[in-house]
Design an enzyme around this catalytic site. Structure first.
Site, PDB file in Angstrom:
ATOM      1  CE  LYS A 127     -52.471 -57.920  23.797  1.00  0.00           C
ATOM      2  NZ  LYS A 127     -52.642 -56.598  24.378  1.00  0.00           N
ATOM      3  CG  ASP A 167     -49.984 -55.319  22.269  1.00  0.00           C
ATOM      4  OD1 ASP A 167     -50.376 -54.790  23.319  1.00  0.00           O
ATOM      5  OD2 ASP A 167     -48.896 -55.920  22.214  1.00  0.00           O
TER       6      ASP A 167
HETATM    7  P1  NDP Z   1     -44.848 -50.361  19.796  1.00  0.00           P
HETATM    8  O1  NDP Z   1     -44.502 -51.496  18.910  1.00  0.00           O
HETATM    9  O2  NDP Z   1     -45.508 -49.167  19.237  1.00  0.00           O
HETATM   10  O3  NDP Z   1     -43.548 -49.870  20.577  1.00  0.00           O
HETATM   11  C1  NDP Z   1     -42.735 -50.728  21.305  1.00  0.00           C
HETATM   12  C2  NDP Z   1     -41.492 -49.931  21.635  1.00  0.00           C
HETATM   13  O4  NDP Z   1     -40.690 -50.654  22.566  1.00  0.00           O
HETATM   14  C3  NDP Z   1     -40.598 -49.642  20.444  1.00  0.00           C
HETATM   15  O5  NDP Z   1     -40.007 -48.382  20.596  1.00  0.00           O
HETATM   16  C4  NDP Z   1     -39.544 -50.745  20.561  1.00  0.00           C
HETATM   17  O6  NDP Z   1     -38.317 -50.434  19.938  1.00  0.00           O
HETATM   18  C5  NDP Z   1     -39.368 -50.778  22.039  1.00  0.00           C
HETATM   19  N1  NDP Z   1     -38.775 -52.024  22.490  1.00  0.00           N
HETATM   20  C6  NDP Z   1     -39.175 -53.278  22.222  1.00  0.00           C
HETATM   21  N2  NDP Z   1     -38.367 -54.157  22.858  1.00  0.00           N
HETATM   22  C7  NDP Z   1     -37.453 -53.399  23.516  1.00  0.00           C
HETATM   23  C8  NDP Z   1     -36.367 -53.708  24.353  1.00  0.00           C
HETATM   24  N3  NDP Z   1     -36.072 -54.966  24.642  1.00  0.00           N
HETATM   25  N4  NDP Z   1     -35.649 -52.675  24.872  1.00  0.00           N
HETATM   26  C9  NDP Z   1     -35.961 -51.389  24.598  1.00  0.00           C
HETATM   27  N5  NDP Z   1     -36.980 -51.036  23.809  1.00  0.00           N
HETATM   28  C10 NDP Z   1     -37.707 -52.047  23.273  1.00  0.00           C
HETATM   29  O7  NDP Z   1     -45.736 -51.009  20.960  1.00  0.00           O
HETATM   30  P2  NDP Z   1     -46.741 -50.289  21.956  1.00  0.00           P
HETATM   31  O8  NDP Z   1     -46.173 -49.001  22.363  1.00  0.00           O
HETATM   32  O9  NDP Z   1     -48.108 -50.365  21.404  1.00  0.00           O
HETATM   33  O10 NDP Z   1     -46.731 -51.315  23.199  1.00  0.00           O
HETATM   34  C11 NDP Z   1     -45.703 -51.290  24.178  1.00  0.00           C
HETATM   35  C12 NDP Z   1     -46.137 -52.098  25.379  1.00  0.00           C
HETATM   36  O11 NDP Z   1     -47.363 -51.566  25.900  1.00  0.00           O
HETATM   37  C13 NDP Z   1     -46.415 -53.569  25.140  1.00  0.00           C
HETATM   38  O12 NDP Z   1     -46.096 -54.284  26.310  1.00  0.00           O
HETATM   39  C14 NDP Z   1     -47.920 -53.606  24.943  1.00  0.00           C
HETATM   40  O13 NDP Z   1     -48.470 -54.878  25.218  1.00  0.00           O
HETATM   41  C15 NDP Z   1     -48.342 -52.599  25.980  1.00  0.00           C
HETATM   42  N6  NDP Z   1     -49.665 -52.033  25.781  1.00  0.00           N
HETATM   43  C16 NDP Z   1     -49.993 -51.401  24.622  1.00  0.00           C
HETATM   44  C17 NDP Z   1     -51.238 -50.853  24.455  1.00  0.00           C
HETATM   45  C18 NDP Z   1     -51.596 -50.036  23.257  1.00  0.00           C
HETATM   46  O14 NDP Z   1     -52.675 -49.428  23.276  1.00  0.00           O
HETATM   47  N7  NDP Z   1     -50.739 -49.940  22.249  1.00  0.00           N
HETATM   48  C19 NDP Z   1     -52.296 -51.030  25.484  1.00  0.00           C
HETATM   49  C20 NDP Z   1     -51.815 -51.609  26.708  1.00  0.00           C
HETATM   50  C21 NDP Z   1     -50.564 -52.118  26.815  1.00  0.00           C
HETATM   51  P3  NDP Z   1     -38.003 -50.930  18.433  1.00  0.00           P
HETATM   52  O15 NDP Z   1     -38.742 -49.960  17.563  1.00  0.00           O
HETATM   53  O16 NDP Z   1     -36.541 -50.838  18.349  1.00  0.00           O
HETATM   54  O17 NDP Z   1     -38.513 -52.335  18.361  1.00  0.00           O
END
Ligand code: NDP
Length: 446
Positions: A127, A167
């Protein structure tokens, strides 16, 4: 409870990695499952597999200098933790977020080792990322940052060495700038060095959707094992980023209805079912906020600073970030009638939250199993790049669905074998550990 056979290993990890609380948490969660494995297979203790698996093979920390639009110099810190390559080249995403520090990257890298093993594909675990916040930055600034980041990172990468992906904070735009700089400094069009690429330049169809789709498929497999299905279920999803968006879309395809989602500013409650095309427009295209979504859709409530887990539902999919679903939230979910939680994010549920959910009889799937669809489809992207081929959306999605069903079966059967039926945490940790541990024994002391 941690088994007395593995307690000393945990104490040693905490001592050697001071202050890295998320890493300690991720290690503890795996070690808590391993007592029965050590009892059954003493060779793992003889080869010190637990001590070795908790120590990254290589950790790189570097300075990332770049210039913003006002001409001012900015300095960030970049990371790549190459955790384990027993099963294949290091593989795992890059996260750009101001909260990123070594402990975040190590926890994510550690989780990735077991997740990648569960997919059954030939990929090791890693990572990386940086404490850079792309939010509010112009395209020029994001490009300047990505180019500087890759100017250091490229020397550690290669399609048979280390293959990053996106990510949180790293989407197709960032991947494009990163890949462009890699190509420039190496003078090689090495498509397989990075996954999650744009589909016009080597990316696989379905990779963008894969993590969220995979989580929905996994939840559906869990329901099938109980003789139920997503059809007619109400669901809440946290986040509204990449994983959340496509989890929502697939839940709808499978007959469920997602009635709430969130971002770091608040929650929207949309009883008719979240409108995925409007959400995509607001969050992905306009890079806007959820409150903009609510303003454009009649009948939708936006709860500024609200908590998505307070919305009553049958199923909850945490898809935002680590430790976002606490003990208090678990109680709220149980009180609201929730019977299943599948993690789309990495380690979104606190240990207290997991304990309370399991005690209440809620079926619970950890992220290393339920969100493995993203990295599995990355491995499919590597296969296509290696053979200069590109597969159709439908074919790739079918492969993804099969892989998720396979991971579900592996976790389910392993839990049965070790006498803890339907315990997906134990099933995932043990099955992942056995695959990596056996490969490490076979490869000798390296
Ligand atoms: P993004 O950055 O696309 O989205 C993250 C989302 O979570 C945003 O909507 C963000 O809101 C929201 N968020 C962040 N912190 C908080 C909080 N404290 N409370 C509520 N909402 C919050 O990331 P991803 O969707 O790519 O990743 C999300 C999770 O999935 C992570 O843990 C990542 O490690 C995991 N993951 C991702 C993969 C991938 O292929 N993308 C693969 C496997 C796991 P805001 O816009 O306001 O910040």
């Amino acid at each position: 409870m941690i088994d007395e056979r593995v307690e000393p290993f945990y104490d040693e990890v905490a001592r050697r990695n001071p202050g890295e609380v998320e890493f300690h948490q991720a290690v503890r969660e795996v070690l808590e499952s391993l007592g029965p494995v050590l009892a059954k297979y003493p060779e793992f203790a003889r080869h010190k597999i637990i001590e070795r698996i908790c120590e990254p093979e290589r950790q790189v920390i570097f300075r990332v200098p770049w210039r913003d639009d006002r001409g001012e110099v900015q300095i960030n810190r970049g990371f790549r933790v190459e955790f384990n390559s027993a099963l294949g080249p290091y593989k795992g995403g890059l996260r750009f977020h101001p909260s990123v520090y070594l402990g975040t990257v190590k926890f994510l890298g550690f989780e990735q080792v077991f997740k990648n093993a569960l997919t059954g594909m030939p990929i090791g675990g890693a990572k990386g990322g940086a404490d850079f916040d792309p939010k509010g930055r112009s395209d020029t600034e994001v490009m300047a940052f990505c180019q500087s980041f890759m100017t250091e990172l490229f020397r550690h990468l290669g399609e048979y060495t280390d293959v990053p992906a996106g990510d949180a904070g790293v989407g197709v735009r960032e991947s494009g700038y990163l890949f462009g700089q890699y190509k420039r400094v190496t003078n090689r069009y090495e498509s397989g060095v990075l996954t999650g690429k744009g589909t016009d330049w080597g990316g696989a169809l379905v990779r963008t959707e894969a993590t969220g789709y995979g989580t929905a498929f996994f939840a559906n497999e869990m329901l099938k094992a109980q003789g139920r299905s997503l059809d007619g279920m109400t669901c809440v999803v946290s986040g509204s980023g990449n994983v959340a968006l496509y989890a929502i879309e697939k839940v709808h395809h499978l007959g469920g209805r997602v009635i709430a989602c969130s971002d770091s500013g608040g929650v929207v409650v949309d009883e008719k079912g979240v409108d995925v095309s409007l959400l995509t427009q607001v969050k992905e295209v306009e890079r806007g906020r959820l409150r903009d979504y609510a303003e454009r859709r009649p009948g939708v409530r936006h709860l500024e600073g609200g908590n998505v887990w307070d919305v009553p539902c049958d199923i909850a999919l945490p898809c935002a970030t680590q430790n976002e679903l606490t003990g208090r939230d678990a109680r709220a979910l149980v009180a609201g009638g929730c019977t299943l939680v599948a993690e789309g994010a990495n380690m979104p549920t606190t240990p207290d939250g997991i304990r309370l959910l399991r005690e209440a009889g809620v079926a619970f799937a950890p992220g290393k199993a339920a969100n493995a669809g993203g990295v599995a489809t990355s491995a499919l992207e590597m296969q296509q790049n290696a053979s200069r081929d590109s597969w159709t959306f439908d074919y790739t999605e079918e492969r993804l669905a099969d892989i998720m069903a396979g991971i579900h079966a592996l976790c389910y059967e392993t839990a049965e074998e070790f006498g803890v039926p339907s315990d997906y945490v134990m099933g995932a940790n043990i099955a992942g550990f056995l695959r990596v541990g056996r490969a490490m024994v076979a490869l000798g002391l390296v």
